[in-house]
Design a protein around this motif. Structure first.
Motif, short mmCIF file in Angstrom:
data_model
loop_
_atom_site.label_atom_id
_atom_site.label_comp_id
_atom_site.label_asym_id
_atom_site.label_seq_id
_atom_site.Cartn_x
_atom_site.Cartn_y
_atom_site.Cartn_z
N TYR A 89 15.33 -37.58 59.89
CA TYR A 89 15.83 -36.47 60.68
C TYR A 89 16.98 -35.76 59.99
N MET A 90 17.43 -36.26 58.82
CA MET A 90 18.46 -35.58 58.07
C MET A 90 18.14 -35.71 56.60
N PRO A 91 18.15 -34.62 55.84
CA PRO A 91 17.83 -34.73 54.42
C PRO A 91 18.85 -35.57 53.68
N ALA A 92 18.36 -36.38 52.76
CA ALA A 92 19.24 -37.23 51.96
C ALA A 92 19.19 -36.73 50.52
N PRO A 93 20.22 -36.01 50.07
CA PRO A 93 20.18 -35.40 48.75
C PRO A 93 20.15 -36.41 47.61
N SER A 94 20.46 -37.69 47.89
CA SER A 94 20.52 -38.68 46.82
C SER A 94 19.20 -39.41 46.62
N ARG A 95 18.11 -38.89 47.18
CA ARG A 95 16.80 -39.51 47.01
C ARG A 95 16.04 -38.79 45.89
N PHE A 96 15.62 -39.56 44.89
CA PHE A 96 14.97 -38.98 43.72
C PHE A 96 13.55 -39.52 43.58
N GLY A 97 12.70 -38.75 42.89
CA GLY A 97 11.36 -39.21 42.56
C GLY A 97 10.56 -39.62 43.78
N ILE A 98 9.89 -40.78 43.69
CA ILE A 98 9.04 -41.22 44.79
C ILE A 98 9.85 -41.60 46.02
N PHE A 99 11.18 -41.74 45.88
CA PHE A 99 12.01 -42.08 47.03
C PHE A 99 12.26 -40.89 47.95
N GLN A 100 11.67 -39.76 47.63
CA GLN A 100 11.69 -38.64 48.56
C GLN A 100 10.63 -38.81 49.65
N CYS A 147 3.80 -59.07 59.38
CA CYS A 147 4.68 -59.39 58.26
C CYS A 147 5.37 -60.73 58.49
N LYS A 148 5.85 -61.35 57.41
CA LYS A 148 6.54 -62.64 57.49
C LYS A 148 8.03 -62.48 57.73
N ALA A 149 8.59 -61.32 57.39
CA ALA A 149 10.01 -61.07 57.60
C ALA A 149 10.26 -59.57 57.50
N VAL A 150 11.37 -59.11 58.10
CA VAL A 150 11.78 -57.72 58.02
C VAL A 150 13.19 -57.67 57.45
N TYR A 151 13.37 -56.87 56.41
CA TYR A 151 14.67 -56.73 55.76
C TYR A 151 15.14 -55.29 55.88
N GLU A 152 16.47 -55.10 55.88
CA GLU A 152 17.01 -53.75 56.02
C GLU A 152 18.31 -53.63 55.24
N GLY A 153 18.54 -52.45 54.68
CA GLY A 153 19.77 -52.20 53.95
C GLY A 153 19.79 -50.80 53.37
N PRO A 154 20.90 -50.42 52.71
CA PRO A 154 21.05 -49.06 52.18
C PRO A 154 20.32 -48.87 50.86
N LEU A 155 19.98 -47.63 50.59
CA LEU A 155 19.34 -47.23 49.34
C LEU A 155 20.39 -46.61 48.42
N SER A 156 20.42 -47.06 47.16
CA SER A 156 21.24 -46.43 46.13
C SER A 156 20.28 -45.86 45.09
N SER A 157 20.08 -44.54 45.13
CA SER A 157 19.06 -43.92 44.30
C SER A 157 19.67 -42.95 43.31
N PHE A 158 19.20 -43.03 42.07
CA PHE A 158 19.63 -42.13 41.01
C PHE A 158 18.39 -41.61 40.29
N SER A 159 18.57 -40.66 39.39
CA SER A 159 17.43 -40.03 38.74
C SER A 159 16.72 -40.99 37.79
N THR A 160 17.37 -42.09 37.38
CA THR A 160 16.75 -43.02 36.43
C THR A 160 16.52 -44.41 37.01
N ASN A 161 17.22 -44.78 38.07
CA ASN A 161 17.04 -46.12 38.64
C ASN A 161 17.46 -46.13 40.09
N THR A 162 16.97 -47.13 40.79
CA THR A 162 17.25 -47.27 42.22
C THR A 162 17.47 -48.74 42.56
N ALA A 163 18.41 -49.02 43.46
CA ALA A 163 18.70 -50.39 43.86
C ALA A 163 18.75 -50.48 45.37
#
Length: 257
Positions: A89-100, A147-163
């Motif tokens: 519901y809100m654009p995230a400018p830090s999402r690159f590549g397939i993470f869009q 599913c066997k488990a559900v995990y959640e956390g923040p995305l750190s996305s850059f143009s060359t790598n994502t964590a």
């Protein structure tokens, strides 16, 4: 229309029923908590038959009951309302590549399981962050509620790598890390590493993984791309550094239109 049930009330009006997707979420989290329908129903002061109708999307569910179920399952009510197909519901400018994309598919290969499947959903927050939710160890990509488990956390996305550093929503001490990098010429997949704690001995483990915007083909090519090769093991013995730089080209493991 598949989004919920409608029932006429005693006054002649119409009550909106619970969507099927919410009912399946209740069932999924109940199973992950190892609760029977009788046990969960007792905690929310309902009968087993009523809870069964909630899980099947066949009976109305008001907000107070939804909150009671979430409290009994030790999750937030929002977790039961999180539908993977929803748009951010809100654009995230830090999402690159397939993470869009708002939905991604994860594949790893573990010998005794053949393929280790996961689905990631991405959603924006009012402060501009992107939150990842991982539905892990799926029998198929279409069965999120198994599913066997559900995990959640923040995305750190850059143009060359994502964590991503994700915590089990029912056990925050259980954590999973996903680290992937973009490769020039690969527009639909991101190869990388999946780091988690083994279920048997609680020891950290690392496997190859691939994220994609459509499910990978489950064949020998994909299995080979996800298998640790002898030369990679040799390099590990020489340097004591785990590095998996070699992956199949995307056209070998993905059906491109």
């Amino acid at each position: 229309d598949g989004t919920g049930k409608q029932n006429s009330n005693a006054e002649g009006g119409v009550d909106m029923g619970i969507p099927d997707a919410v009912g399946s979420k209740i069932r999924m989290y109940r199973r992950l908590k190892c609760l029977s329908q009788e046990e969960l129903a007792a905690q929310i002061y309902k009968s087993k038959s009523v809870l069964s109708k909630y899980e099947l999307g066949q009976s109305n569910l008001d907000i107070s009951t939804l909150c009671a179920i979430a409290s009994a399952l030790e999750i937030s009510p929002a977790a039961l309302l999180d539908i993977p197909e929803q748009k951010s519901y809100m654009p995230a400018p830090s999402r690159f590549g397939i993470f869009q994309n708002d939905t991604l598919y994860l594949m790893a290969s573990i010998k005794n399981l053949k393929f280790w499947r996961g689905v990631l959903t991405l959603r924006g927050t009012p402060d501009g962050q992107t939150i990842i939710r991982l539905y892990s160890m799926l029998p198929s990509f279409s069965e999120l509620d198994r599913c066997k488990a559900v995990y959640e956390g923040p995305l750190s996305s850059f143009s060359t790598n994502t964590a991503m550093l994700l915590s089990n929503v029912l056990d925050p001490a259980d954590m999973t890390g996903i680290f992937v990098y973009a490769r020039k010429g690969n527009y639909h997949i991101c190869p990388g590493l999946l780091v988690q704690f083994a279920y048997r001995d609680n020891a950290p483990s690392v496997v190859k993984t691939i994220l994609s915007d459509v499910p990978l083909r489950e064949d020998a090519s994909t299995e080979a791309a996800l298998t640790i090769r002898k030369d990679e093991l040799t390099q590990f013995h020489r340097s004591n550094v785990i590095s998996f730089p070699c992956f199949a080209q995307e056209e070998q493991i993905i059906d491109l239109k």
